[in-house]
Enzyme design. Sequence first.
Site, short mmCIF file in Angstrom:
data_model
loop_
_atom_site.label_atom_id
_atom_site.label_comp_id
_atom_site.label_asym_id
_atom_site.label_seq_id
_atom_site.Cartn_x
_atom_site.Cartn_y
_atom_site.Cartn_z
N ASP A 34 6.51 4.32 -7.15
CA ASP A 34 7.87 4.53 -7.65
C ASP A 34 7.88 5.57 -8.78
O ASP A 34 8.71 6.49 -8.80
CB ASP A 34 8.54 3.21 -8.07
CG ASP A 34 7.62 2.30 -8.87
OD1 ASP A 34 6.41 2.61 -8.98
OD2 ASP A 34 8.10 1.27 -9.37
N ASP B 146 4.70 8.42 4.55
CA ASP B 146 5.82 8.84 5.40
C ASP B 146 7.02 9.19 4.52
O ASP B 146 7.64 10.25 4.66
CB ASP B 146 6.16 7.68 6.35
CG ASP B 146 7.13 8.09 7.44
OD1 ASP B 146 7.34 9.30 7.61
OD2 ASP B 146 7.67 7.20 8.11
N LYS C 227 1.04 0.60 -4.98
CA LYS C 227 1.90 -0.32 -5.74
C LYS C 227 1.08 -1.58 -6.00
O LYS C 227 1.44 -2.70 -5.59
CB LYS C 227 3.19 -0.59 -4.92
CG LYS C 227 4.26 -1.35 -5.64
CD LYS C 227 4.98 -0.54 -6.69
CE LYS C 227 6.01 -1.42 -7.37
NZ LYS C 227 6.59 -0.79 -8.58
N ASP D 154 8.78 13.27 3.13
CA ASP D 154 10.15 13.79 3.24
C ASP D 154 10.67 14.21 1.86
O ASP D 154 11.35 15.22 1.73
CB ASP D 154 11.10 12.73 3.84
CG ASP D 154 11.08 12.73 5.37
OD1 ASP D 154 10.01 13.05 5.93
OD2 ASP D 154 12.11 12.43 5.99
N TYR E 11 2.88 0.03 9.52
CA TYR E 11 3.21 0.71 10.77
C TYR E 11 2.32 0.28 11.93
O TYR E 11 2.34 0.87 12.99
CB TYR E 11 3.14 2.23 10.58
CG TYR E 11 4.28 2.82 9.79
CD1 TYR E 11 5.15 2.01 9.07
CD2 TYR E 11 4.49 4.19 9.75
CE1 TYR E 11 6.20 2.55 8.33
CE2 TYR E 11 5.54 4.74 9.01
CZ TYR E 11 6.38 3.91 8.30
OH TYR E 11 7.41 4.47 7.58
#
Length: 328
Positions: free
Chosen positions: A198, A222, A166, A226, A119
């Site tokens: 994951d 981010d 990851k 959610d 980002y």
Amino acid sequence: MRRITVIPGDGIGKEVMQAAMLVLNELSLPFRYTWMEAGDEAYRKYGKALPDETLEECLKSDAVLFGATGETAADVIVRLRFELETFANIRPAKSYRGVKCLYDDIDIVIVRENTECLYKGLEFEVADGVTEGIRVITRKGSERIARFAFELAEREGRKKVTALHKANVMKKTCGLFRDVCREVAKSYDIEFNDYYIDAACMYLVMDPYRFDVILTTNMFGDIISDLAAGLVGGLGLAPSANVGEKHALFEPVHGSAPDIAGKGIANPSAMILTAVMMLKHFGHLDEAAKIEKALENVLAEGKTTPDLGGNLKTMEMAQEVVNSLKSM
Ligand code: ATP
């Protein structure tokens, strides 16, 4: 008096901000509010999504209370986080009685690094039809956010910190993040483990109780916040705080929600809980607890907006919270 910049922004940002201010104004707090513009509408009016005066006011304030932006999010909220150097994004996911959730008694806090990763905006078109993005992860940034997560865990009496990464695929960037988290963990008396992002998504859906504090990088944080919001009733209930050494910026996790904007049906809870996070940040713990309790009462009685199955409008739900506050 603390100086608070209030930026309602776009879409439902304006609606939920009005609702949260109705609740905040019910308590006498040592805050002076200055209302400023930013977002899509500001861009159309001034040719700048984050006008200079707004940025200057934010830099001079003790905190920013922010609603939402739409298309200009990268130029407004992402930029503000960088400008204010709010390196930690705290996103609690908590289940409330009366709200239909996948699980009861969820109480997780996500601590997301807020200034690095993909980002940073380092994206390039290197040839026709070929684009590249650079992922920046530093030892300094990772150590700072890891320490923040452990200190939050200590402060809130939480038992465990779980780092998500990851590192098997992004060996350099996630490898550094994971190694630094593991090193930092050794100086705290708090349980620590790490998962691949994951696998963590699956565990969050199937067995969220294995998480307490989640510590992760910017983009994973981010996305996973959610997911966590979905576990506890949706974005209408998910608050967040961006905290740095000098500045703090408080915003709900949701965006401008163009699909429901202007209808007066946005759930104000996320924005009200965001204001609660601001009160806690400044040490107004009694007032914060009162507002949260009032909201809990309203949710438990099912006096909610349509996203949670109720039939109240945004301001009607906020008024219910005020009524509950008054009856305490
Ligand atoms: P943006 O581009 O501004 O991020 P978006 O629609 O992509 O907008 P959100 O605004 O986060 O993303 O909304 C995602 C979904 O969640 C939408 O269907 C929206 O209506 C719903 N939603 C978000 N916030 C709320 C809220 N406070 N109350 C009710 N529904 C909400």
